[in-house]
Scaffold this motif. Structure first.
Motif, PDB file in Angstrom:
ATOM      1  N   ILE A 151     -21.718 -35.828 138.476  1.00 40.41           N
ATOM      2  CA  ILE A 151     -21.287 -34.486 138.087  1.00 40.41           C
ATOM      3  C   ILE A 151     -22.050 -33.430 138.883  1.00 40.41           C
ATOM      4  N   LEU A 152     -23.329 -33.697 139.129  1.00 42.46           N
ATOM      5  CA  LEU A 152     -24.203 -32.723 139.780  1.00 42.46           C
ATOM      6  C   LEU A 152     -23.876 -32.539 141.260  1.00 42.46           C
ATOM      7  N   TYR A 153     -23.529 -33.632 141.943  1.00 40.91           N
ATOM      8  CA  TYR A 153     -23.337 -33.570 143.394  1.00 40.91           C
ATOM      9  C   TYR A 153     -21.858 -33.665 143.745  1.00 40.91           C
ATOM     10  N   GLU A 158     -18.936 -42.800 144.403  1.00 38.23           N
ATOM     11  CA  GLU A 158     -19.105 -43.805 143.360  1.00 38.23           C
ATOM     12  C   GLU A 158     -19.206 -45.214 143.938  1.00 38.23           C
ATOM     13  N   GLY A 159     -18.390 -45.503 144.958  1.00 39.93           N
ATOM     14  CA  GLY A 159     -18.420 -46.824 145.580  1.00 39.93           C
ATOM     15  C   GLY A 159     -19.754 -47.116 146.235  1.00 39.93           C
ATOM     16  N   CYS A 160     -20.294 -46.097 146.914  1.00 40.97           N
ATOM     17  CA  CYS A 160     -21.608 -46.249 147.562  1.00 40.97           C
ATOM     18  C   CYS A 160     -22.677 -46.523 146.508  1.00 40.97           C
ATOM     19  N   ALA A 161     -22.618 -45.789 145.384  1.00 35.98           N
ATOM     20  CA  ALA A 161     -23.602 -45.978 144.318  1.00 35.98           C
ATOM     21  C   ALA A 161     -23.535 -47.391 143.753  1.00 35.98           C
ATOM     22  N   ALA A 162     -22.323 -47.894 143.527  1.00 36.31           N
ATOM     23  CA  ALA A 162     -22.159 -49.241 142.970  1.00 36.31           C
ATOM     24  C   ALA A 162     -22.717 -50.294 143.924  1.00 36.31           C
ATOM     25  N   ASP A 163     -22.464 -50.123 145.214  1.00 38.07           N
ATOM     26  CA  ASP A 163     -22.979 -51.069 146.207  1.00 38.07           C
ATOM     27  C   ASP A 163     -24.510 -51.077 146.213  1.00 38.07           C
ATOM     28  N   THR A 184     -37.550 -47.924 139.319  1.00 41.25           N
ATOM     29  CA  THR A 184     -37.380 -46.473 139.186  1.00 41.25           C
ATOM     30  C   THR A 184     -37.230 -45.826 140.559  1.00 41.25           C
ATOM     31  N   SER A 185     -38.026 -46.285 141.519  1.00 43.17           N
ATOM     32  CA  SER A 185     -37.901 -45.784 142.890  1.00 43.17           C
ATOM     33  C   SER A 185     -36.544 -46.128 143.469  1.00 43.17           C
ATOM     34  N   ALA A 186     -36.074 -47.358 143.212  1.00 48.51           N
ATOM     35  CA  ALA A 186     -34.769 -47.786 143.709  1.00 48.51           C
ATOM     36  C   ALA A 186     -33.655 -46.927 143.127  1.00 48.51           C
ATOM     37  N   LEU A 187     -33.777 -46.548 141.858  1.00 44.83           N
ATOM     38  CA  LEU A 187     -32.774 -45.679 141.234  1.00 44.83           C
ATOM     39  C   LEU A 187     -32.723 -44.326 141.945  1.00 44.83           C
ATOM     40  N   GLY A 188     -33.894 -43.786 142.259  1.00 47.51           N
ATOM     41  CA  GLY A 188     -33.928 -42.524 143.002  1.00 47.51           C
ATOM     42  C   GLY A 188     -33.273 -42.650 144.365  1.00 47.51           C
ATOM     43  N   ILE A 189     -33.491 -43.776 145.024  1.00 46.73           N
ATOM     44  CA  ILE A 189     -32.880 -44.009 146.339  1.00 46.73           C
ATOM     45  C   ILE A 189     -31.363 -44.073 146.221  1.00 46.73           C
ATOM     46  N   VAL A 190     -30.876 -44.739 145.167  1.00 47.09           N
ATOM     47  CA  VAL A 190     -29.424 -44.805 144.943  1.00 47.09           C
ATOM     48  C   VAL A 190     -28.851 -43.400 144.811  1.00 47.09           C
ATOM     49  N   VAL A 191     -29.491 -42.572 143.984  1.00 53.29           N
ATOM     50  CA  VAL A 191     -29.017 -41.198 143.791  1.00 53.29           C
ATOM     51  C   VAL A 191     -29.067 -40.424 145.106  1.00 53.29           C
ATOM     52  N   GLY A 192     -30.170 -40.562 145.852  1.00 55.59           N
ATOM     53  CA  GLY A 192     -30.331 -39.814 147.097  1.00 55.59           C
ATOM     54  C   GLY A 192     -29.282 -40.153 148.142  1.00 55.59           C
ATOM     55  N   ALA A 194     -26.293 -41.965 147.622  1.00 56.94           N
ATOM     56  CA  ALA A 194     -24.916 -41.812 147.134  1.00 56.94           C
ATOM     57  C   ALA A 194     -24.528 -40.359 146.917  1.00 56.94           C
ATOM     58  N   SER A 195     -25.504 -39.468 146.784  1.00 54.61           N
ATOM     59  CA  SER A 195     -25.182 -38.046 146.617  1.00 54.61           C
ATOM     60  C   SER A 195     -24.479 -37.491 147.854  1.00 54.61           C
ATOM     61  N   ARG A 196     -24.850 -38.033 149.011  1.00 47.03           N
ATOM     62  CA  ARG A 196     -24.332 -37.559 150.295  1.00 47.03           C
ATOM     63  C   ARG A 196     -24.420 -36.042 150.400  1.00 47.03           C
ATOM     64  N   ALA A 197     -25.492 -35.503 149.830  1.00 47.80           N
ATOM     65  CA  ALA A 197     -25.724 -34.059 149.896  1.00 47.80           C
ATOM     66  C   ALA A 197     -25.966 -33.647 151.347  1.00 47.80           C
ATOM     67  N   PRO A 198     -25.482 -32.486 151.752  1.00 39.66           N
ATOM     68  CA  PRO A 198     -25.688 -32.030 153.140  1.00 39.66           C
ATOM     69  C   PRO A 198     -27.154 -32.005 153.551  1.00 39.66           C
ATOM     70  N   VAL A 199     -28.048 -31.725 152.595  1.00 36.80           N
ATOM     71  CA  VAL A 199     -29.491 -31.745 152.861  1.00 36.80           C
ATOM     72  C   VAL A 199     -30.126 -32.661 151.817  1.00 36.80           C
TER      73      VAL A 199
END
Length: 357
Positions: A151-153, A158-163, A184-192, A194-199
């Motif tokens: 929701i945030l990004y 979603e597919g990237c996050a699941a992988d 916990t670190s791995a979860l942060g990496i998934v978010v980072g 899969a967000s595909r944020a421009p920055v």
């Protein structure tokens, strides 16, 4: 830099501009640069150089020259991977907090996408910041963290996050507070990723991960970046592990930027010279010495600058050993308390100094 001059000339030509009214120069030259004492001398030098490379029609006697001392850097363009490194307490995390709008700069400025990020929703909506100790609501499960991130990004995949969840073997229904440090670190990496944020900024995201999991992170980030380019900054102490990911290296030491260069320029920009002290001193005379270590009657010196074939032949005649210096070792030597740089800018070939971005 020639490419910067060419860019300026292209802008002038496209706009059919008259002579420049002002030229602003960021410089890393003259170690220990004092704006008051050296400004006139440096301006005269800059004026001479600019006059040699820019058409006379773009300059006039009325053109004003401004000198901008170093201490800033630019990343992006718009896409690129940058490594932010330095010793503990050097200022990496405060810098990232500035760039992500979590703090307001007390001096200087931090610009992201050309704008200050602090309390700026249009910029913050384009940023994903994964901290070393990322916090989540107490009762959230892994799947709830991912649902919130989707929701945030706006660019969430979603597919990237699941992988990635499968790659790190994360238990989707486990509460985050019950995860190990590595998970916990791995979860942060998934978010980072899969967000595909421009920055996207990662502040030491690998804490608690074993070597295999860290390699998974590097591999997945590289593949995803190749398919979906954006600006990524990684704050890390494991420099050699991420060296192949990076296009740019920024080293922060005691709150100052002392290295800001393309990775290829830093890699191979220094050499270790070992031998009898008198012979090493003879060989290194007049060279920029980054680090020196005595080994009895022998000495090991790290010198900046690429060595020519003539240099190598001379070293052989003096019975000196030459060895390449890794990216990580350059950073260690540049930030050592006894480094000859003393926290000053390290003159790596190809280093650029410009405004923050």
């Amino acid at each position: 830099h020639g490419r910067h001059v060419q860019a300026v000339m292209t802008c002038f030509q496209a706009g059919k501009a008259a002579a420049a009214t002002a030229i602003v120069v960021s410089t890393q030259h003259a170690k220990g640069y004092d704006q008051g004492e050296q400004e006139a001398e440096l301006k005269a030098y800059v004026k001479e150089v600019v006059a040699a490379v820019m058409p006379a029609a773009l300059l006039s006697d009325e053109t004003v020259y401004h000198i901008n001392p170093t201490g800033s850097f630019e990343i992006g363009g718009p896409d690129g991977d940058a490594g932010l490194t330095g010793r503990k307490g050097g200022g990496k995390t405060p810098l990232m907090r500035d760039l992500t709008g979590q703090e307001s700069s007390t001096s200087g400025s931090a610009l992201v996408c050309g704008e200050p990020p602090f309390e700026n929703a249009s910029v913050l909506n384009r940023i994903c910041f994964i901290k070393e100790q990322q916090s989540y609501p107490d009762n959230f499960k892994v799947r709830q963290v991912l649902a919130a991130a989707s929701i945030l990004y706006p660019t969430w995949d979603e597919g990237c996050a699941a992988d990635l969840v499968a790659a790190f073997d994360l238990p989707a229904d486990r509460r985050v507070k019950n995860l190990s440090r590595g998970m916990t670190s791995a979860l942060g990496i998934v978010v980072g990723i899969a967000s595909r944020a421009p920055v996207t900024l990662f502040d030491e995201p690998y804490v608690g991960l074993d070597a295999a999991a860290r390699q998974t992170f590097y591999d997945r980030l590289l593949v995803d970046f190749a398919e979906h380019p954006r600006t990524v900054m990684i704050s890390t102490h494991l420099i050699d592990e991420v060296a192949n990911l990076l296009e740019r290296v920024v080293v922060v030491h005691a709150g100052r930027v002392i290295v800001d260069a393309e990775t290829d320029d830093v890699r191979g920009s220094a050499a270790a010279v070992t031998g009898l002290q008198t012979r090493v001193d003879e060989f290194t005379a007049g060279r920029e010495v980054l680090h020196r270590k005595a080994l009895g009657s022998y000495v090991k010196v790290t010198v900046l600058g690429r060595l020519s074939e003539a240099d190598r032949s001379r070293a052989a005649r003096l019975d000196l050993d030459l060895a390449p210096v890794s990216l990580q070792q350059v950073v260690i030597d540049a930030t050592a308390p006894h480094s000859s740089q003393g926290g000053a800018r390290v003159p790596v070939g190809g280093t650029s100094t410009t405004k923050e971005q």
